[in-house]
Design a protein around this motif. Structure first.
Motif, mmCIF file in Angstrom:
data_model
loop_
_atom_site.group_PDB
_atom_site.id
_atom_site.type_symbol
_atom_site.label_atom_id
_atom_site.label_comp_id
_atom_site.label_asym_id
_atom_site.label_seq_id
_atom_site.Cartn_x
_atom_site.Cartn_y
_atom_site.Cartn_z
ATOM 1 N N VAL A 37 -15.867 -3.175 1.157
ATOM 2 C CA VAL A 37 -15.834 -3.461 2.594
ATOM 3 C C VAL A 37 -15.254 -4.847 2.858
ATOM 4 O O VAL A 37 -14.409 -5.026 3.741
ATOM 5 C CB VAL A 37 -17.244 -3.333 3.204
ATOM 6 N N THR A 38 -15.683 -5.841 2.078
ATOM 7 C CA THR A 38 -15.230 -7.214 2.338
ATOM 8 C C THR A 38 -13.796 -7.446 1.879
ATOM 9 O O THR A 38 -13.074 -8.259 2.459
ATOM 10 C CB THR A 38 -16.151 -8.234 1.655
ATOM 11 N N ARG A 39 -13.345 -6.727 0.852
ATOM 12 C CA ARG A 39 -11.974 -6.908 0.349
ATOM 13 C C ARG A 39 -11.001 -5.881 0.919
ATOM 14 O O ARG A 39 -9.817 -5.906 0.611
ATOM 15 C CB ARG A 39 -11.950 -6.835 -1.170
ATOM 16 N N LYS A 40 -11.523 -4.954 1.699
ATOM 17 C CA LYS A 40 -10.701 -3.937 2.358
ATOM 18 C C LYS A 40 -9.895 -3.120 1.350
ATOM 19 O O LYS A 40 -8.673 -2.939 1.471
ATOM 20 C CB LYS A 40 -9.773 -4.581 3.404
ATOM 21 N N SER A 91 0.813 -1.219 0.000
ATOM 22 C CA SER A 91 0.000 0.000 0.000
ATOM 23 C C SER A 91 0.844 1.265 0.000
ATOM 24 O O SER A 91 0.315 2.360 -0.199
ATOM 25 C CB SER A 91 -0.946 0.001 1.209
ATOM 26 N N LEU A 109 -15.218 1.991 5.930
ATOM 27 C CA LEU A 109 -14.055 1.949 5.045
ATOM 28 C C LEU A 109 -12.923 2.791 5.618
ATOM 29 O O LEU A 109 -13.165 3.862 6.182
ATOM 30 C CB LEU A 109 -14.425 2.482 3.660
ATOM 31 N N ASP A 110 -11.694 2.325 5.434
ATOM 32 C CA ASP A 110 -10.541 3.093 5.891
ATOM 33 C C ASP A 110 -10.287 4.310 5.014
ATOM 34 O O ASP A 110 -9.953 5.388 5.507
ATOM 35 C CB ASP A 110 -9.286 2.218 5.923
#
Length: 424
Positions: free
Chosen positions: A255-258, A223, A285-286
């Motif tokens: 949301v599920t895969r971030k 990231s 969410l971040d």
């Protein structure tokens, strides 16, 4: 246009500073905060989303259309970089550039699933020299394999695999951008897949889309270099009845895969507002990506202006302390006007909205609200509308060595005369 003098700007700012200080607002702190917010200029405004895969590239398919035939469209990546240079000189602050995969320096035919970082090496050199970050988008449109309206949801396994490989290649290009420039590239996936008329099977394309996205994102990238985002849409031209990649689909997927969720301000029903959605999505969410556009009755991608909704979006970003969690990019393509001016108008409007929000006495307003004093809250919000915001903006432009007021238009007109008009 008659220029305003530095002395006039500084005198006006001194008075404005006092007015805001009386409300507990530090104008210097607001301008410092604004200077730290990069806006990504979308490169596709400069070439009408045609790209440079071939000399006669045309924008076709995928629910995308640039309208108008104003002279001066960038025909090569070099011309596009020159136009971006001109625009960036007229926008206060340090910003970014957002590229489509079709905008590389290809030097010949390169299939989209074979695109590599070296096809964007000149973009990386250009950005590094100017201290800019780059963002990226795979291009799932204007290609024979997208003519039937299906890419990542195609029932043809070979066709679907081609577009999966394009997504994988795009992420590697984004990663290369991040490594070369020292700032993460946001690689955003949007696809047009859908149906013009009412489908009987809405489920299968979405199942295929989830599987395709999982294949694209299978390799975990650092990231520090690449941030993945997915972008939904209400409908596209020729795809009015059904969009596989809807907002609900991508919210669940992000949301599920971030990963990041992208909200495009033109991709909702005309009565929906993105400003109200930000705090809802950011509860789970971040980070998010914002594509700032202006729809007129539909997703028409008009040039961004300082509208009520743009101000409301900026207010949510500032009031919610989301500025370090939301990446802001412009996203419109208007071929009916000077394309460099369109960038400048849109970016300066976004920055004005952010500065207005940063100049709010938010803590005082929240105190009124928490105490149930809605009279004082409304009265204060109305009084803020007539405070001398414009003089603070002029002073900010002066300090950032950007043109004050409409002086930038003179430079654009001169650039049009000496450069754009020569393109035929």
């Amino acid at each position: 246009m008659q220029p305003i003098t530095t002395q006039q700007i500084e005198a006006g700012y001194a008075l404005a500073k006092e007015r805001y200080a009386a409300l507990g607002v530090d104008t210097e702190a607001a301008m410092t905060a604004l200077a730290a917010i990069p806006i990504a200029l979308h490169a596709w405004q400069g070439d009408d989303v045609r790209g440079f895969e071939s000399a006669d590239a045309q924008l076709t398919g995928g629910g995308i259309q640039a309208t108008g035939n104003y002279p001066g469209r960038a025909r090569t990546a070099d011309e596009l970089r020159a136009d971006l240079d001109q625009a960036l000189r007229l926008i206060p602050g340090k910003h970014r550039v957002n590229l489509q995969a079709i905008q590389g320096d290809f030097g010949g035919k390169v299939e989209r699933n074979n695109m590599r970082p070296e096809h964007f090496s000149r973009w990386m050199d250009w950005a590094k020299e100017r201290g800019l970050g780059l963002d990226f988008n795979p291009s799932y449109f204007s290609h024979p394999k997208a003519d039937d309206g299906f890419t990542l949801t195609s029932r043809d396994e070979g066709n679907r695999q081609f577009w999966i490989e394009h997504g994988i290649a795009s992420r590697k290009i984004g990663e290369a951008f991040g490594k070369a420039l020292g700032t993460p590239c946001v690689t955003n996936i949007w696809i047009p897949d859908g149906s013009k008329d009412i489908p009987v099977d809405r489920k299968s394309p979405r199942e295929l889309l989830a599987r395709s996205l999982d294949a694209i994102l299978a390799e975990k990238l650092d990231s520090r270099y690449n941030l993945d985002a997915v972008e939904g849409k209400l409908f596209g031209l020729g795809l009015e009845s059904y969009t596989a990649g809807s907002h609900e689909f991508y919210l669940g997927y992000a949301v599920t895969r971030k990963i990041l969720l992208c909200y495009d301000t033109g991709h909702f029903h005309p009565t929906e507002v993105v400003s109200d959605k930000l705090s809802a999505a950011l509860t789970f969410l971040d980070q998010m990506l914002l594509h700032i556009s202006r729809g007129v009755r539909w997703d028409s991608d008009h040039v961004v202006i300082l509208s009520d909704e743009l101000q409301a979006i900026a207010q949510e970003l500032v009031r919610g302390k989301y500025l370090n969690r939301v990446h802001i990019s412009l996203d419109f393509f208007d071929a009916s006007m000077n394309r460099v001016a369109a960038w400048v108008i849109g970016a300066r409007s976004m920055l004005k909205a952010l500065l207005l929000a940063l100049l709010e006495p938010f803590e005082s307003l929240r105190t009124f609200e928490n105490a149930g004093d809605y009279t004082a809250r409304l009265a204060m919000l109305e009084e803020l509308k007539t405070l001398p915001f414009g003089t603070v903006w002029d002073y900010y432009c002066l300090k950032q060595s950007a043109p004050v007021g409409a002086q930038w238009l003179d430079e654009v007109k001169q650039y049009e005369k000496t450069v754009l008009a020569q393109r035929g």
